[in-house]
Scaffold this motif. Sequence first.
Motif, PDB file in Angstrom:
ATOM      1  N   PRO A  35       0.847  -1.193   0.000  1.00 51.89           N
ATOM      2  CA  PRO A  35       0.000   0.000   0.000  1.00 51.89           C
ATOM      3  C   PRO A  35       0.882   1.242   0.000  1.00 51.89           C
ATOM      4  CG  PRO A  35      -0.062  -1.096   2.140  1.00 51.89           C
ATOM      5  CD  PRO A  35       0.751  -1.960   1.226  1.00 51.89           C
ATOM      6  N   GLY A  36       0.393   2.301  -0.617  1.00 48.68           N
ATOM      7  CA  GLY A  36       1.196   3.517  -0.709  1.00 48.68           C
ATOM      8  C   GLY A  36       0.505   4.709  -0.094  1.00 48.68           C
ATOM      9  N   GLN A  37       1.159   5.348   0.850  1.00 49.58           N
ATOM     10  CA  GLN A  37       0.633   6.555   1.475  1.00 49.58           C
ATOM     11  C   GLN A  37       1.644   7.692   1.476  1.00 49.58           C
ATOM     12  OE1 GLN A  37      -2.451   7.208   2.869  1.00 49.58           O
ATOM     13  NE2 GLN A  37      -3.129   5.287   2.000  1.00 49.58           N
ATOM     14  N   ALA A  38       2.849   7.440   0.951  1.00 47.80           N
ATOM     15  CA  ALA A  38       3.897   8.453   1.016  1.00 47.80           C
ATOM     16  C   ALA A  38       4.688   8.483  -0.288  1.00 47.80           C
ATOM     17  CB  ALA A  38       4.841   8.158   2.182  1.00 47.80           C
ATOM     18  N   ALA A  56       1.283   6.588  -5.801  1.00 40.89           N
ATOM     19  CA  ALA A  56       0.591   5.889  -4.717  1.00 40.89           C
ATOM     20  C   ALA A  56       0.170   6.861  -3.618  1.00 40.89           C
ATOM     21  CB  ALA A  56       1.479   4.787  -4.143  1.00 40.89           C
ATOM     22  N   MET A  57       0.962   7.911  -3.402  1.00 44.07           N
ATOM     23  CA  MET A  57       0.574   8.902  -2.406  1.00 44.07           C
ATOM     24  C   MET A  57      -0.665   9.661  -2.856  1.00 44.07           C
ATOM     25  SD  MET A  57       2.187  12.437  -1.039  1.00 44.07           S
ATOM     26  CE  MET A  57       1.681  13.173  -2.553  1.00 44.07           C
ATOM     27  N   ARG A 103       1.606   0.047  -4.679  1.00 45.27           N
ATOM     28  CA  ARG A 103       2.836   0.401  -5.381  1.00 45.27           C
ATOM     29  C   ARG A 103       2.935  -0.406  -6.671  1.00 45.27           C
ATOM     30  NH1 ARG A 103       4.786   5.038  -3.047  1.00 45.27           N
ATOM     31  NH2 ARG A 103       4.758   4.826  -0.800  1.00 45.27           N
ATOM     32  N   ASP A 134       4.050  12.233   3.429  1.00 42.86           N
ATOM     33  CA  ASP A 134       2.838  11.427   3.299  1.00 42.86           C
ATOM     34  C   ASP A 134       1.617  12.304   3.036  1.00 42.86           C
ATOM     35  OD1 ASP A 134       1.824  12.339   5.795  1.00 42.86           O
ATOM     36  OD2 ASP A 134       2.771  10.675   6.863  1.00 42.86           O
ATOM     37  N   ARG A 135       0.489  11.656   2.803  1.00 46.79           N
ATOM     38  CA  ARG A 135      -0.745  12.368   2.443  1.00 46.79           C
ATOM     39  C   ARG A 135      -1.127  13.414   3.481  1.00 46.79           C
ATOM     40  NH1 ARG A 135      -3.977   9.805  -1.521  1.00 46.79           N
ATOM     41  NH2 ARG A 135      -5.898  10.530  -0.562  1.00 46.79           N
ATOM     42  N   SER A 136      -0.984  13.084   4.756  1.00 49.54           N
ATOM     43  CA  SER A 136      -1.378  14.029   5.806  1.00 49.54           C
ATOM     44  C   SER A 136      -0.477  15.262   5.806  1.00 49.54           C
ATOM     45  CB  SER A 136      -1.380  13.355   7.184  1.00 49.54           C
ATOM     46  OG  SER A 136      -0.089  12.923   7.534  1.00 49.54           O
ATOM     47  N   ASP A 174      -3.060   8.678  -5.132  1.00 50.50           N
ATOM     48  CA  ASP A 174      -4.304   7.913  -5.290  1.00 50.50           C
ATOM     49  C   ASP A 174      -4.491   6.810  -4.245  1.00 50.50           C
ATOM     50  OD1 ASP A 174      -2.709   5.759  -6.093  1.00 50.50           O
ATOM     51  OD2 ASP A 174      -3.370   5.791  -8.173  1.00 50.50           O
ATOM     52  N   ALA A 175      -3.548   6.649  -3.328  1.00 52.39           N
ATOM     53  CA  ALA A 175      -3.606   5.650  -2.258  1.00 52.39           C
ATOM     54  C   ALA A 175      -3.704   4.219  -2.799  1.00 52.39           C
ATOM     55  CB  ALA A 175      -4.744   5.945  -1.288  1.00 52.39           C
TER      56      ALA A 175
END
Length: 150
Positions: free
Chosen positions: A46-49, A85-86, A92, A108-110, A88-89
Amino acid sequence: MPVAASLLTDLPLFESLGRDERSLLAGVVDLRTVPAGEFVFKAGDPGQAMYIVVSGEIGISVTDRAGQKIVLTDCHRGDTFGELAMLDAGPRSASARAVEETTLVELDRSDVLLLVTQKPESALHMLGALGAMTRKADLHGRTPRQTQYI
């Protein structure tokens, strides 16, 4: 570990941001050191950053259906990777591995949400920088070169 705002000044993704925007971002992004040979992430994770190389080298690769590793590109100081990935979440699409000990800024997204809610105009600056990098990657992908199979 937080980042010095002066470090962000030297990275292309952040050079169009103002001093206040860079200071705000520096307080929330992380500095990460990755030992040689260690994965930052693997395809399917999973990608968040997203990441920006401060020093060292990261190899971006995929594995084809025959199980062969195909090196797509190498990232050096100022290069970004993992941004799709960051945004569109999604998972990878490739793996990122440190070729040598590498220092990265992890965004990251936040972190991005904080910046754009407090400094909305910064979204256009960052989107413009990401667009320019995407165009550069697209041109690089269209240039004939020898694919590295490993």
